[in-house]
Write a protein that holds these residues in place. Structure first.
Motif, PDB file in Angstrom:
ATOM      1  N   GLN A 121       0.812  -1.213   0.000  1.00 18.04           N
ATOM      2  CA  GLN A 121       0.000   0.000   0.000  1.00 18.04           C
ATOM      3  C   GLN A 121       0.853   1.274   0.000  1.00 18.04           C
ATOM      4  N   GLY A 122       2.154   1.136  -0.158  1.00 14.96           N
ATOM      5  CA  GLY A 122       3.028   2.298  -0.078  1.00 14.96           C
ATOM      6  C   GLY A 122       3.466   2.811  -1.427  1.00 14.96           C
ATOM      7  N   GLU A 123       4.789   3.044  -1.582  1.00 15.61           N
ATOM      8  CA  GLU A 123       5.303   3.648  -2.804  1.00 15.61           C
ATOM      9  C   GLU A 123       5.172   2.708  -3.992  1.00 15.61           C
ATOM     10  N   ASP A 124       5.071   3.297  -5.175  1.00 17.91           N
ATOM     11  CA  ASP A 124       5.039   2.522  -6.424  1.00 17.91           C
ATOM     12  C   ASP A 124       6.425   2.448  -7.050  1.00 17.91           C
ATOM     13  N   VAL A 125       7.149   3.584  -7.016  1.00 16.67           N
ATOM     14  CA  VAL A 125       8.454   3.676  -7.653  1.00 16.67           C
ATOM     15  C   VAL A 125       9.380   4.518  -6.778  1.00 16.67           C
TER      16      VAL A 125
END
Length: 289
Positions: free
Chosen positions: A95-99
């Motif tokens: 649920q956090g960063e994508d990149v």
């Protein structure tokens, strides 16, 4: 190199050369790019160049707008092209960063709403806690009570329960979820796509790289229970975030699919890093206006 390229083209089938020809035409037509001179993302021209070239190639073969996963990979390789180390988070349940870009964590969003002045985050995060506040079954059971007075009394008790017990707890869970989610990345970057049509066909896409300040989204943590509308049977409710006396954006807790949505985020409160107007060459559009 030119000789090798010509030899490679000659080795292609007729249908392959046709596709390649469309891509070459799109690259020659180019992409109208506007870069914010203060953008740290576009400090190196290779970053915006990568997106411009990719949009040209992409819309030489399809009129469908760029989607979330494509944006993630495009951002990663644009960062690499401009000299940064970048990785995609391949954990789909995360649920956090994508990149990541260097040491910064980015949450990426895509949006294709018609509005040119606002941005919608359709799914800010999941909100499974909403299931704990659903009263639809109880409401249906009350509606089936034959005695009018008894039914009215039970509905009043249910409404009181929603207002004084369930809604305050739901708002607490909502804030906890948002706080945790925002702590898992450093920046929020959106790709907004606006369609430009000509005689019913998509002729251009206007893409904008828009950063939504975390400080703006954090305003939801200042909402009180009194700011939320009446709790519905499916556990859903909504509220408006007010900044300087004006509505900054809306918050919806969607009980039907258990997610948090942010609507109507004013783009003027955000940072537009770059914009790209690209022709949809697959539909025959060749020039910019």
């Amino acid at each position: 190199m030119a000789a090798d390229l010509n030899a490679s083209i000659e080795a292609l089938t007729e249908s392959q050369r046709l596709v390649l020809g469309g891509i070459v035409d799109a690259m020659k037509a180019g992409c109208n790019v506007r870069v914010n001179p203060d953008s740290d993302l576009c400090e190196e021209p290779e970053f915006s160049d990568y997106f411009a070239n990719l949009f040209c190639i992409y819309h030489a073969i399809t009129e469908h707008k760029f989607e979330k996963k494509s944006f993630e990979f495009a951002f990663k390789y644009a960062c690499i092209a401009s000299g940064w180390k970048s990785e995609i988070n391949r954990n789909s349940s995360h649920q956090g960063e994508d990149v990541t870009r260097g040491g910064e964590r980015f949450s990426l969003k895509t949006e294709g709403e018609n509005s040119k002045t606002s941005f919608k985050i359709s799914k800010f995060s999941e909100a499974r806690f909403i299931a704990n506040y659903k009263t639809e079954i109880e409401e249906r059971e009350i509606s089936s009570v034959a005695d009018n007075d008894l039914r009215s009394k039970k509905l009043h008790i249910l409404k009181d329960k929603r207002e004084k017990e369930l809604l305050p707890s739901l708002v607490k869970d909502f804030k906890s979820t948002v706080r945790h989610h925002l702590s898992c990345y450093d920046r929020v970057l959106g790709l907004k796509a606006n369609v430009i049509e000509d005689e019913g066909l998509i002729s251009f896409y206007h893409y904008r790289l828009i950063e939504i300040p975390k400080s703006l989204l954090e305003r939801v943590l200042d909402l009180g229970v009194e700011d939320f509308r009446e709790l519905r049977g499916n556990g859903g409710t909504s509220a408006s975030v007010i900044c300087n006396g004006k509505r900054a954006f809306g918050v919806t807790l969607d009980g039907s699919v258990e997610k948090i949505t942010f609507t109507g985020i004013n783009i003027s409160e955000c940072i537009t890093h770059a914009s790209f107007k690209v022709s949809v060459a697959v539909n025959g559009s060749k020039s910019h206006s």
